[in-house]
Design a protein around this motif. Structure first.
Motif, PDB file in Angstrom:
ATOM      1  N   TYR A 233      67.312  30.977  58.735  1.00 42.44           N
ATOM      2  CA  TYR A 233      67.356  32.249  58.005  1.00 42.44           C
ATOM      3  C   TYR A 233      66.901  33.441  58.826  1.00 42.44           C
ATOM      4  O   TYR A 233      67.218  34.590  58.489  1.00 42.44           O
ATOM      5  N   GLY A 234      66.144  33.240  59.864  1.00 44.08           N
ATOM      6  CA  GLY A 234      65.662  34.344  60.674  1.00 44.08           C
ATOM      7  C   GLY A 234      64.757  35.275  59.877  1.00 44.08           C
ATOM      8  O   GLY A 234      63.974  34.858  59.004  1.00 44.08           O
ATOM      9  N   ALA A 235      64.907  36.581  60.140  1.00 46.93           N
ATOM     10  CA  ALA A 235      64.043  37.578  59.506  1.00 46.93           C
ATOM     11  C   ALA A 235      64.319  37.737  58.020  1.00 46.93           C
ATOM     12  O   ALA A 235      63.541  38.382  57.306  1.00 46.93           O
ATOM     13  N   ALA A 236      65.401  37.148  57.512  1.00 53.85           N
ATOM     14  CA  ALA A 236      65.732  37.297  56.092  1.00 53.85           C
ATOM     15  C   ALA A 236      64.624  36.750  55.195  1.00 53.85           C
ATOM     16  O   ALA A 236      64.421  37.241  54.079  1.00 53.85           O
ATOM     17  N   LEU A 237      63.906  35.742  55.671  1.00 53.27           N
ATOM     18  CA  LEU A 237      62.839  35.171  54.849  1.00 53.27           C
ATOM     19  C   LEU A 237      61.677  36.135  54.642  1.00 53.27           C
ATOM     20  O   LEU A 237      60.833  35.915  53.773  1.00 53.27           O
TER      21      LEU A 237
ATOM     22  N   GLU B 175      63.468  41.094  48.606  1.00 54.35           N
ATOM     23  CA  GLU B 175      64.633  40.967  47.733  1.00 54.35           C
ATOM     24  C   GLU B 175      65.391  39.681  48.018  1.00 54.35           C
ATOM     25  O   GLU B 175      65.876  39.010  47.095  1.00 54.35           O
ATOM     26  N   ILE B 176      65.521  39.342  49.296  1.00 55.36           N
ATOM     27  CA  ILE B 176      66.217  38.104  49.642  1.00 55.36           C
ATOM     28  C   ILE B 176      65.419  36.895  49.155  1.00 55.36           C
ATOM     29  O   ILE B 176      65.989  35.909  48.648  1.00 55.36           O
TER      30      ILE B 176
ATOM     31  N   ARG C  23      76.160  30.544  46.787  1.00 55.90           N
ATOM     32  CA  ARG C  23      76.972  30.462  48.005  1.00 55.90           C
ATOM     33  C   ARG C  23      76.457  31.437  49.057  1.00 55.90           C
ATOM     34  O   ARG C  23      76.408  31.111  50.243  1.00 55.90           O
ATOM     35  N   ARG C  24      76.085  32.630  48.609  1.00 51.51           N
ATOM     36  CA  ARG C  24      75.668  33.675  49.554  1.00 51.51           C
ATOM     37  C   ARG C  24      74.326  33.346  50.198  1.00 51.51           C
ATOM     38  O   ARG C  24      74.169  33.418  51.420  1.00 51.51           O
ATOM     39  N   ARG C  25      73.347  32.956  49.381  1.00 49.73           N
ATOM     40  CA  ARG C  25      71.992  32.806  49.891  1.00 49.73           C
ATOM     41  C   ARG C  25      71.685  31.409  50.451  1.00 49.73           C
ATOM     42  O   ARG C  25      70.800  31.259  51.293  1.00 49.73           O
ATOM     43  N   LEU C  26      72.415  30.395  50.001  1.00 51.44           N
ATOM     44  CA  LEU C  26      72.137  29.041  50.485  1.00 51.44           C
ATOM     45  C   LEU C  26      73.077  28.613  51.602  1.00 51.44           C
ATOM     46  O   LEU C  26      72.976  27.483  52.091  1.00 51.44           O
TER      47      LEU C  26
ATOM     48  N   PRO D 208      76.364  55.006  47.857  1.00 51.13           N
ATOM     49  CA  PRO D 208      76.796  54.165  46.737  1.00 51.13           C
ATOM     50  C   PRO D 208      75.983  52.872  46.611  1.00 51.13           C
ATOM     51  O   PRO D 208      75.129  52.581  47.439  1.00 51.13           O
ATOM     52  N   VAL D 209      76.303  52.100  45.559  1.00 47.51           N
ATOM     53  CA  VAL D 209      75.724  50.783  45.335  1.00 47.51           C
ATOM     54  C   VAL D 209      76.769  49.725  45.679  1.00 47.51           C
ATOM     55  O   VAL D 209      77.910  49.808  45.230  1.00 47.51           O
ATOM     56  N   PHE D 210      76.388  48.739  46.472  1.00 47.86           N
ATOM     57  CA  PHE D 210      77.227  47.570  46.733  1.00 47.86           C
ATOM     58  C   PHE D 210      76.665  46.426  45.901  1.00 47.86           C
ATOM     59  O   PHE D 210      75.563  45.930  46.174  1.00 47.86           O
ATOM     60  N   VAL D 211      77.391  45.982  44.881  1.00 44.90           N
ATOM     61  CA  VAL D 211      76.825  45.005  43.946  1.00 44.90           C
ATOM     62  C   VAL D 211      76.515  43.679  44.625  1.00 44.90           C
ATOM     63  O   VAL D 211      75.628  42.948  44.183  1.00 44.90           O
ATOM     64  N   ALA D 212      77.218  43.343  45.717  1.00 42.58           N
ATOM     65  CA  ALA D 212      76.940  42.081  46.410  1.00 42.58           C
ATOM     66  C   ALA D 212      75.527  42.041  46.957  1.00 42.58           C
ATOM     67  O   ALA D 212      74.986  40.957  47.196  1.00 42.58           O
ATOM     68  N   GLU D 213      74.912  43.204  47.133  1.00 42.03           N
ATOM     69  CA  GLU D 213      73.539  43.265  47.629  1.00 42.03           C
ATOM     70  C   GLU D 213      72.510  43.270  46.500  1.00 42.03           C
ATOM     71  O   GLU D 213      71.309  43.349  46.750  1.00 42.03           O
ATOM     72  N   HIS D 214      72.994  43.193  45.244  1.00 44.00           N
ATOM     73  CA  HIS D 214      72.084  43.238  44.086  1.00 44.00           C
ATOM     74  C   HIS D 214      72.455  42.158  43.073  1.00 44.00           C
ATOM     75  O   HIS D 214      72.273  42.347  41.867  1.00 44.00           O
TER      76      HIS D 214
END
Length: 376
Positions: free
Chosen positions: A356-360, A364-365, A300-303, A276-282
């Protein structure tokens, strides 16, 4: 009929091991049970003496009493939560004990073998009729309660997805439907005619509340903001074109449903991929294509990692991160734009990588970070 009370006592005694709830019924309703049993035994004796209608059949009051009593036994069995096989096992015990008493009484009165055989058939046919009556009562109660419960659940999900509902009405409806209100919930949607998705959505019940709209089928699902919940939901919906909306308090489910609906529309267009698609990830995709109100959720999620930095450096880190994303990691250009020394830029970037670690390193992030910072 003097032996009927002794027969009922033996039935109750043997039922204590197989179906103790029925032994309790015999004890609590002894007068009613005795009356029905005496009527049934009189019919059996008459059947043994001469041909006639089968015991327990026909419109006579005794037959109706017996029928109604055993239908209620079946209904009470379902209400008490006992399984149907236990009910049928109880009748097997009753048949065995009843035949032991009836055959003993018949032999004592000199009934000939032919009539004794007829009597045996009458006894076991009567027991079969009574067990059928109880099974019918059990299934009728199950169906009636199930339909009533389903109506209550349907009313609850309508309230949960309505902007006009108030918390008091929702709480009351949830109590009636026996659905504990969760702290967080989400709306899962799929195409209305997708049979695979229908089967997958059914796996989210009974904890979830099913509903259907002209443009989709869905479930309101209790949720938890944990990796375990996400993995379990992904596993249950694996391989289906379902869209999982954002996790929100139940009061915000109408907005969550609209966001999930946007996600389903984008999934149909091929703009969101996943089964499925999780909209919180898009959220970035939803923001760009359809839903600017999600900007605050994206911020809020990314900062959120920046919040752990001291207030004095937080603004500088945010400004540096935005410039670094815009200039695609060129620290020299960042230093020029911000009018700081390149070493200062490198120091801030090191701090950002700690936060942020590896997220940077995730494209997409980085895109969502740029959206959050540029549009903020």
């Amino acid at each position: 009929m003097a032996g009927v009370p002794a027969m009922l006592a033996d039935v109750a005694e043997e039922m204590r091991d197989v179906a103790p709830e029925y032994a309790a019924v015999l004890a609590e309703r002894d007068a009613e049970v005795l009356e029905a049993a005496v009527a049934a035994m009189q019919r059996l004796v008459a059947q043994a003496a001469e041909p006639g209608p089968l015991p327990g059949t026909g419109p006579d009051p005794a037959a109706r009493i017996v029928q109604a009593l055993f239908e209620e036994v079946g209904r009470s069995q379902w209400r008490a939560g006992y399984p149907l096989p236990t009910l049928l096992a109880a009748f097997q015990v009753g048949a065995r004990v009843a035949w032991r008493h009836v055959s003993g009484a018949a032999l004592a009165t000199g009934v000939d073998p032919a009539r004794l055989a007829a009597l045996a058939g009458a006894v076991f046919q009567l027991v079969d009729q009574l067990s059928s009556a109880s099974a019918a009562g059990y299934l009728a109660e199950q169906e009636e309660r199930g339909l009533a419960q389903q109506r209550l659940r349907e009313e609850l999900v309508q309230l949960l997805l309505s902007d006009r509902s108030d918390s008091g009405a929702v709480r009351r409806a949830a109590e009636l439907a026996r659905w504990p209100l969760p702290e967080l919930a989400t709306v899962v949607l799929a195409d209305p005619d997708d049979e695979a998705a229908r089967a997958a959505l059914s796996r989210l019940e009974p904890a979830g509340l099913r509903f259907r709209t002209p443009t989709g089928q869905g479930v309101v699902v209790p949720a938890a903001d944990t990796a375990e919940w996400r993995e379990r939901t992904a596993r249950l919906l694996d391989g289906t074109a379902a869209v999982v909306g954002p996790l929100v308090p139940t009061a915000n489910l109408p907005l969550g449903a609209r966001i999930a609906s946007v996600g389903l529309d984008l999934h149909r267009q091929g703009l969101l991929r996943g089964d499925p698609v999780f909209v919180a990830e898009h959220i970035g995709t939803l923001l760009v294509h359809r839903e600017p109100r999600l900007l605050e959720a994206l911020r809020r999620r990314r900062l959120a990692p920046l919040e752990s930095a001291s207030p004095g450096i937080r603004a500088a880190l945010r400004e540096t991160l935005r410039s670094w994303l815009v200039h695609m990691g060129d620290t020299a250009k960042v230093a020029v734009e911000l009018q700081v020394h390149p070493q200062t830029v490198r120091y801030r970037l090191a701090r950002l990588r700690e936060l942020y670690g590896a997220a940077l390193e995730d494209p997409e992030i980085r895109l969502e970070l740029l959206l959050a910072l540029a549009w903020g």
